[in-house]
Design a protein around this motif. Structure first.
Motif, PDB file in Angstrom:
ATOM      1  N   PRO A 551     -21.777 -22.778 -73.125  1.00 18.83           N
ATOM      2  CA  PRO A 551     -21.603 -24.233 -73.191  1.00 18.83           C
ATOM      3  C   PRO A 551     -20.368 -24.635 -74.007  1.00 18.83           C
ATOM      4  CG  PRO A 551     -23.907 -23.687 -73.435  1.00 18.83           C
ATOM      5  CD  PRO A 551     -23.173 -22.382 -73.434  1.00 18.83           C
ATOM      6  N   ASP A 552     -20.108 -23.936 -75.106  1.00 17.64           N
ATOM      7  CA  ASP A 552     -18.936 -24.257 -75.924  1.00 17.64           C
ATOM      8  C   ASP A 552     -17.642 -24.021 -75.165  1.00 17.64           C
ATOM      9  OD1 ASP A 552     -20.571 -24.956 -78.000  1.00 17.64           O
ATOM     10  OD2 ASP A 552     -20.422 -23.010 -79.028  1.00 17.64           O
ATOM     11  N   ASP A 553     -17.652 -23.018 -74.236  1.00 20.91           N
ATOM     12  CA  ASP A 553     -16.450 -22.750 -73.438  1.00 20.91           C
ATOM     13  C   ASP A 553     -16.119 -23.911 -72.504  1.00 20.91           C
ATOM     14  OD1 ASP A 553     -16.156 -20.219 -74.560  1.00 20.91           O
ATOM     15  OD2 ASP A 553     -17.374 -19.252 -72.996  1.00 20.91           O
ATOM     16  N   LEU A 554     -17.150 -24.627 -72.036  1.00 19.41           N
ATOM     17  CA  LEU A 554     -16.940 -25.612 -70.979  1.00 19.41           C
ATOM     18  C   LEU A 554     -16.835 -27.059 -71.476  1.00 19.41           C
ATOM     19  CD1 LEU A 554     -19.318 -24.230 -68.201  1.00 19.41           C
ATOM     20  CD2 LEU A 554     -16.841 -24.020 -68.318  1.00 19.41           C
ATOM     21  N   VAL A 555     -17.553 -27.388 -72.546  1.00 22.33           N
ATOM     22  CA  VAL A 555     -17.489 -28.766 -73.024  1.00 22.33           C
ATOM     23  C   VAL A 555     -16.035 -29.106 -73.379  1.00 22.33           C
ATOM     24  CG1 VAL A 555     -18.166 -30.349 -74.862  1.00 22.33           C
ATOM     25  CG2 VAL A 555     -19.865 -28.816 -73.829  1.00 22.33           C
ATOM     26  N   GLY A 556     -15.535 -30.207 -72.786  1.00 20.46           N
ATOM     27  CA  GLY A 556     -14.138 -30.594 -72.958  1.00 20.46           C
ATOM     28  C   GLY A 556     -13.242 -30.102 -71.841  1.00 20.46           C
ATOM     29  N   GLU A 557     -13.748 -29.237 -70.990  1.00 24.04           N
ATOM     30  CA  GLU A 557     -12.976 -28.721 -69.852  1.00 24.04           C
ATOM     31  C   GLU A 557     -13.354 -29.488 -68.587  1.00 24.04           C
ATOM     32  OE1 GLU A 557     -10.602 -26.498 -70.033  1.00 24.04           O
ATOM     33  OE2 GLU A 557     -10.921 -26.142 -72.189  1.00 24.04           O
ATOM     34  N   HIS A 558     -12.439 -29.483 -67.597  1.00 21.36           N
ATOM     35  CA  HIS A 558     -12.690 -30.180 -66.336  1.00 21.36           C
ATOM     36  C   HIS A 558     -13.672 -29.367 -65.487  1.00 21.36           C
ATOM     37  CE1 HIS A 558     -11.859 -31.907 -62.316  1.00 21.36           C
ATOM     38  NE2 HIS A 558     -11.630 -33.035 -63.003  1.00 21.36           N
ATOM     39  N   ILE A 559     -14.443 -30.064 -64.640  1.00 22.66           N
ATOM     40  CA  ILE A 559     -15.409 -29.424 -63.754  1.00 22.66           C
ATOM     41  C   ILE A 559     -14.753 -28.393 -62.846  1.00 22.66           C
ATOM     42  CG2 ILE A 559     -15.165 -31.239 -62.016  1.00 22.66           C
ATOM     43  CD1 ILE A 559     -18.388 -29.314 -62.862  1.00 22.66           C
ATOM     44  N   GLY A 560     -13.461 -28.542 -62.613  1.00 17.42           N
ATOM     45  CA  GLY A 560     -12.731 -27.602 -61.765  1.00 17.42           C
ATOM     46  C   GLY A 560     -12.705 -26.197 -62.321  1.00 17.42           C
ATOM     47  N   THR A 561     -13.064 -26.011 -63.594  1.00 19.78           N
ATOM     48  CA  THR A 561     -13.125 -24.676 -64.184  1.00 19.78           C
ATOM     49  C   THR A 561     -14.130 -23.795 -63.435  1.00 19.78           C
ATOM     50  OG1 THR A 561     -12.601 -25.624 -66.345  1.00 19.78           O
ATOM     51  CG2 THR A 561     -13.494 -23.383 -66.329  1.00 19.78           C
ATOM     52  N   ILE A 562     -15.224 -24.403 -62.985  1.00 16.58           N
ATOM     53  CA  ILE A 562     -16.267 -23.608 -62.314  1.00 16.58           C
ATOM     54  C   ILE A 562     -16.473 -24.048 -60.874  1.00 16.58           C
ATOM     55  CG2 ILE A 562     -17.482 -23.149 -64.487  1.00 16.58           C
ATOM     56  CD1 ILE A 562     -19.577 -25.251 -63.537  1.00 16.58           C
ATOM     57  N   MET A 563     -15.598 -24.902 -60.332  1.00 16.36           N
ATOM     58  CA  MET A 563     -15.764 -25.347 -58.955  1.00 16.36           C
ATOM     59  C   MET A 563     -14.483 -25.101 -58.170  1.00 16.36           C
ATOM     60  SD  MET A 563     -17.883 -28.967 -59.212  1.00 16.36           S
ATOM     61  CE  MET A 563     -17.804 -29.208 -57.440  1.00 16.36           C
ATOM     62  N   THR A 564     -14.651 -24.835 -56.882  1.00 15.21           N
ATOM     63  CA  THR A 564     -13.494 -24.690 -56.009  1.00 15.21           C
ATOM     64  C   THR A 564     -12.949 -26.083 -55.667  1.00 15.21           C
ATOM     65  OG1 THR A 564     -14.852 -24.768 -54.011  1.00 15.21           O
ATOM     66  CG2 THR A 564     -14.508 -22.604 -55.011  1.00 15.21           C
ATOM     67  N   ASP A 565     -11.746 -26.112 -55.107  1.00 24.53           N
ATOM     68  CA  ASP A 565     -11.168 -27.393 -54.690  1.00 24.53           C
ATOM     69  C   ASP A 565     -12.052 -28.087 -53.660  1.00 24.53           C
ATOM     70  OD1 ASP A 565      -9.090 -26.925 -56.389  1.00 24.53           O
ATOM     71  OD2 ASP A 565      -7.727 -26.179 -54.826  1.00 24.53           O
ATOM     72  N   ASP A 566     -12.631 -27.296 -52.724  1.00 27.90           N
ATOM     73  CA  ASP A 566     -13.505 -27.888 -51.717  1.00 27.90           C
ATOM     74  C   ASP A 566     -14.736 -28.493 -52.365  1.00 27.90           C
ATOM     75  OD1 ASP A 566     -11.757 -27.139 -49.760  1.00 27.90           O
ATOM     76  OD2 ASP A 566     -12.880 -25.334 -49.168  1.00 27.90           O
ATOM     77  N   GLY A 567     -15.275 -27.808 -53.394  1.00 26.07           N
ATOM     78  CA  GLY A 567     -16.446 -28.333 -54.077  1.00 26.07           C
ATOM     79  C   GLY A 567     -16.142 -29.621 -54.805  1.00 26.07           C
ATOM     80  N   ILE A 568     -14.978 -29.666 -55.459  1.00 26.75           N
ATOM     81  CA  ILE A 568     -14.588 -30.890 -56.169  1.00 26.75           C
ATOM     82  C   ILE A 568     -14.449 -32.053 -55.184  1.00 26.75           C
ATOM     83  CG2 ILE A 568     -12.739 -31.970 -57.485  1.00 26.75           C
ATOM     84  CD1 ILE A 568     -12.233 -29.229 -58.766  1.00 26.75           C
ATOM     85  N   GLU A 569     -13.812 -31.782 -54.047  1.00 27.26           N
ATOM     86  CA  GLU A 569     -13.605 -32.844 -53.052  1.00 27.26           C
ATOM     87  C   GLU A 569     -14.944 -33.356 -52.524  1.00 27.26           C
ATOM     88  OE1 GLU A 569     -11.483 -33.431 -48.667  1.00 27.26           O
ATOM     89  OE2 GLU A 569     -10.977 -31.701 -49.932  1.00 27.26           O
ATOM     90  N   ALA A 570     -15.913 -32.411 -52.275  1.00 26.38           N
ATOM     91  CA  ALA A 570     -17.229 -32.827 -51.785  1.00 26.38           C
ATOM     92  C   ALA A 570     -17.962 -33.649 -52.836  1.00 26.38           C
ATOM     93  CB  ALA A 570     -18.055 -31.598 -51.399  1.00 26.38           C
ATOM     94  N   GLY A 571     -17.840 -33.239 -54.095  1.00 28.71           N
ATOM     95  CA  GLY A 571     -18.503 -33.977 -55.165  1.00 28.71           C
ATOM     96  C   GLY A 571     -17.932 -35.374 -55.322  1.00 28.71           C
ATOM     97  N   GLU A 572     -16.609 -35.485 -55.261  1.00 28.30           N
ATOM     98  CA  GLU A 572     -15.988 -36.800 -55.393  1.00 28.30           C
ATOM     99  C   GLU A 572     -16.400 -37.719 -54.254  1.00 28.30           C
ATOM    100  OE1 GLU A 572     -11.886 -35.818 -55.642  1.00 28.30           O
ATOM    101  OE2 GLU A 572     -11.935 -35.429 -57.817  1.00 28.30           O
ATOM    102  N   GLN A 573     -16.505 -37.151 -53.036  1.00 32.82           N
ATOM    103  CA  GLN A 573     -16.922 -37.964 -51.896  1.00 32.82           C
ATOM    104  C   GLN A 573     -18.351 -38.458 -52.073  1.00 32.82           C
ATOM    105  OE1 GLN A 573     -15.099 -39.100 -49.170  1.00 32.82           O
ATOM    106  NE2 GLN A 573     -16.968 -40.334 -48.956  1.00 32.82           N
ATOM    107  N   LEU A 574     -19.248 -37.560 -52.594  1.00 29.66           N
ATOM    108  CA  LEU A 574     -20.635 -37.962 -52.817  1.00 29.66           C
ATOM    109  C   LEU A 574     -20.709 -39.074 -53.853  1.00 29.66           C
ATOM    110  CD1 LEU A 574     -23.676 -37.669 -52.511  1.00 29.66           C
ATOM    111  CD2 LEU A 574     -23.607 -35.791 -54.188  1.00 29.66           C
ATOM    112  N   ILE A 575     -19.901 -38.983 -54.915  1.00 30.77           N
ATOM    113  CA  ILE A 575     -19.906 -40.030 -55.950  1.00 30.77           C
ATOM    114  C   ILE A 575     -19.455 -41.371 -55.354  1.00 30.77           C
ATOM    115  CG2 ILE A 575     -18.799 -40.776 -58.091  1.00 30.77           C
ATOM    116  CD1 ILE A 575     -18.725 -37.801 -58.897  1.00 30.77           C
TER     117      ILE A 575
END
Length: 837
Positions: A551-575
């Motif tokens: 958790p300490d590694d990720l807090v403050g980092e963008h979701i793209g650290t653990i998501m692919t570009d396709d995943g980010i795009e799908a998530g943004e569309q859902l939002i």
């Protein structure tokens, strides 16, 4: 004389305990030896007069009549009956007197169990020599009438190196491949036929007998005219002397088959002993008194006692005295009913007590007389621990503060804990057996029932929380939160369970806690929250096992650290969709989670909007669930849909063929075979679908006979002119239907890829079992691919048959490989022994 092959021994020793130990060890060392005991020489003589024995074993130093007097009496009354002096008081004078009195063998007692195999060997040798001598005398009496029919030759030879033959009569050509004339003339020297490795031993043995003036019996190997090695048995004797050279006459016959049978029996004995020692459970045989007769290595491993210690013990010595009555009852039940089961503690050499389950069966001799009990003892300590844990869980349920209940399939209350009774203000007897609508509004009960139905249709979700109301006996309504889950046993719905929590006070704080409830609504899976820029503001501990990031590694980092570009795009569309739809506040996308080491894990991300501030978007919360197994199950289901049609082809052909015959001939007996094939189809469909849903799994494992299973599999496949050869009666621990399916696929593979008259062989070896054929085989360059799903070289094959074989083998923990058979075909070898892998 007793039955041929069995050796009946009379053991005379004034120490009854030593006599019993000797009898037990002799019978354990050699299954062909049976021992009867007497404690005095005079009683021994009376026993000999009343019964037939093959050998006498006697102590020397005994009161009244000692061993030498006993020997002289036996020689006077019973002639050359084998007599072994087995004494603890040995010296040269006694040995000399014993030899003079005609003792057959002389053996001094020693300490330990190693002396008994020697004694058994001496007994067998003495009895064997006497029986052979008797047989020889009988054969000599009948020689004149039988010689023309004997499967061998009679001869006269000079006792010189090479034994030149002066006369040969009989089937010499059938025996060694050369005419008798060639051997008599010296064109073929008999000594040249004998293998070089045998010649010195054979010469020494013959010369020893010749020097002693006795006939000789020898067994040796020769090489025939066509290069075949055979075993020959020869008996001969000196019949005269010519120019200082002894003249020998005798008979020679082929005993190759007997030797091969002896080797096969020895291999089978070694296999049986090895199989018993390979069993993880303790295997034992006890007599009717509880004394150990046989046992495997596991017995010594689990008890801590040596083989010598076990030999001197009984089952009662391993069980605490307080349980001896239960041992008596268990033995009596097994002897009477034929089998029995009992749970008892074993006390090890270290004083530890281990709980075992004993399953035994009655053991009889060939005449149906009771010999004892044989059985398997299985350590059930873990099972008992699980039972204790179950009791602890039951105690926990009874003492937990939240009301809990269990409903039957029809919705009737089957169980309610004390907290439930307190919550409703009545005793549990009033609740159990009632309809939930007596304590809950009907519409709430229906809503919970609908949730249960939904959970049954959504295998990835095991429980769900439902807000509902309860009504106590005073009519007071309480707002509660009911955490419900369906109960499923082997895929069948058996009821539901619920845990009720009073949330009246929590509802007062619900607005304040909305953010935190959103974050932790799926405890156990990775849970996170993001700000409006997609930066982590919270991640729970479950993220690290999945991604490798803490958790300490990720807090403050963008979701793209653990998501692919396709995943980010799908998530943004859902939002965007959620923000546009005022009725929706959450949704799910499928995406790949990228781990620290770069792996991509198929996942499901359940995304929810965080509560807004003044209508402004503040971020999201999400729950990530690993769905790799679900995806794999979906893939396997698709594959197995294809397999069903492949594996149903032959039983379907049987149904169609039998129905056609019934129509054409009017013989309704064909319909029974058609029905059996249809039933086989139904079982195959069920099994394939089960394997598709459960992956590489098997059901109950039992000791399954390879031969029977192979024959049943053969009967379920259209094999045409093909032939099945079963070369083993071994068993293997397996799920019987799965093993049969494995054989069916291999048989079908051999028939589809081989000639019409292909022969399929099923056998076993030290590492497992195999299925071989004499078809065209599998090219070496293709052997790594034959188990690939979809790979086939047959136009009619689906390419899944051998993939199923590998799945079934993997499910059992076996390994399978394809090799070239002895005939050049394919040989599928299954390694079932852990040590061999």
């Amino acid at each position: 004389m007793t039955d041929e092959g069995r050796v009946r021994v009379l053991h005379v020793d004034d120490d009854p305990e030593f006599a019993d130990v000797t009898a037990m060890h002799l019978e354990r060392v050699d299954d062909d030896i049976t021992v009867e005991t007497e404690t005095s020489a005079r009683d021994g003589l009376e026993r000999l007069r009343a019964e037939a024995f093959d050998c006498v074993v006697s102590d020397h130093d005994m009161p009244g009549m000692d061993g030498l007097d006993f020997l002289r009496a036996v020689r006077e009354e019973f002639g050359d009956l084998p007599f072994v002096l087995f004494t603890g008081k040995g010296n040269e004078e006694i040995a000399s007197d014993a030899i003079s009195a005609g003792v057959t063998e002389y053996l001094q007692k020693d300490v330990g169990a190693d002396q008994f195999p020697v004694l058994a060997n001496r007994i067998q040798r003495a009895v064997g020599e006497r029986r052979a001598k008797a047989a020889l005398e009988e054969s000599e009496r009948q020689l004149s009438t039988l010689i023309s029919n004997l499967p061998g030759i009679v001869y006269r030879a000079r006792n010189e190196r090479g034994w030149p033959m002066e006369f040969v009569s009989g089937d010499a050509e059938g025996l060694v491949g050369y005419e008798a004339d060639a051997i008599e003339s010296g064109d073929v020297a008999w000594g040249d036929l004998i293998l070089a490795s045998e010649q010195d031993r054979l010469w020494d043995r013959v010369q020893t007998c010749v020097a002693a003036g006795e006939p000789f019996e020898v067994t040796y190997r020769i090489e025939t005219a066509d290069g075949t090695v055979r075993w020959l048995w020869e008996r001969g004797r000196v019949v005269g002397v010519d120019e200082g050279v002894e003249i020998l006459e005798g008979f020679i016959t082929d005993v190759t088959a007997r030797k091969e049978r002896e080797r096969e029996l020895e291999r089978e004995r070694e296999f049986t002993e090895g199989l018993m020692d390979a069993i993880d459970d303790a295997f034992y045989v006890v007599d009717t008194t509880g004394a150990f007769v046989r046992w495997n290595d596991t017995v010594t491993e689990v008890t801590g006692y040596s083989d010598g210690e076990i030999a001197a013990m009984s089952a009662y010595d391993l069980v605490p005295e307080a349980y001896h009555d239960r041992v008596d009852d268990a033995i009596a039940e097994t002897v009477t009913a034929g089998q029995g089961t009992v749970e008892l503690p074993i006390e090890t050499s270290d004083g530890d007590r281990v709980r075992f389950e004993f399953r035994g069966g009655r053991v009889e001799d060939t005449d149906g007389d009771l010999l004892g009990v044989a059985g398997i003892a299985r350590d059930i300590s873990d099972r008992k621990t699980r039972e204790r844990k179950l009791e602890q869980y039951e105690t926990l349920v009874e003492n937990v503060g939240d009301p809990m209940y269990v409903l039957d399939t029809d919705g009737t209350v089957r169980m309610a804990n004390e907290a439930m009774a307190d919550h409703l203000g009545c005793d549990r007897g009033t609740i159990v057996g009632s309809d939930p609508t007596e304590f809950m509004p009907a519409e709430d009960v229906e809503r919970v029932s609908e949730v249960i139905r939904t959970l049954l249709s959504e295998p990835d979700e095991t429980w769900r929380t439902v807000e509902m109301r309860t009504v106590d006996t005073d009519g007071e309504v309480t707002t509660t939160e009911n955490k419900v889950a369906p109960l499923v046993d082997e895929g069948e719905f058996t009821g539901s369970v619920g845990v009720i929590r009073d949330v009246t006070e929590r509802k007062l704080r619900e607005r304040e806690l909305e953010r935190y409830e959103t974050i932790v609504e799926a405890v156990g899976d990775p849970v996170y929250s993001l700000d409006d820029e997609g930066v982590f503001t919270y991640v729970n501990e479950a993220i690290e096992p999945m991604t490798g990031y803490s958790p300490d590694d990720l807090v403050g980092e963008h979701i793209g650290t653990i998501m692919t570009d396709d995943g980010i795009e799908a998530g943004e569309q859902l939002i965007r969709d959620l923000l546009d739809d005022p009725e929706a506040d959450s949704g799910t996308i499928e995406m790949d989670v990228v781990t620290r080491d770069g792996r991509q894990i198929p996942s499901e991300n359940n995304i929810a909007l965080l509560p807004t501030a003044d209508g402004e978007f503040t971020g999201t919360a999400g729950v990530i669930r690993d769905i790799a197994e679900r995806k794999e199950r979906e893939r396997r289901l698709s594959e197995f849909a294809s397999v069903v049609s492949h594996d149903l082809r032959n039983p379907l052909n049987v149904v169609q063929g039998r129905v056609t015959l019934a129509r054409e001939t009017g013989d309704v007996d064909h319909l029974a075979d058609a029905a059996a094939a249809a039933e086989r189809m139904e079982r195959l469909i069920d099994d394939l679908l089960t394997l598709a849903r459960e992956g590489e799994t098997v059901g109950t494992l039992d000791e399954v006979d390879l031969a029977t299973t192979a024959e049943r599999a053969w009967a379920g496949v259209d094999t045409g002119a093909a032939t099945l050869s079963v070369e083993s009666t071994a068993t293997v621990e397996a799920d019987a239907p799965r093993l049969r399916e494995l054989f069916e696929n291999l048989v079908r593979n051999a028939v589809e890829h081989g000639p019409d008259d292909v022969t399929v062989t099923v056998g076993a070896d030290d590492t497992g079992f195999y299925v071989a054929d004499d078809g065209p085989g599998v090219p070496a360059e293709d052997r790594d691919r034959v188990f690939d799903r979809g790979y086939t070289t047959s136009q009619s094959g689906t390419g899944f048959g051998l993939a199923i074989v590998e799945d079934i083998a993997d499910a059992h923990g076996w390994t399978v490989s394809v090799e070239e058979s002895e005939s050049g075909g394919a040989r599928f070898a299954f390694t079932t022994t852990p040590d061999a892998r």
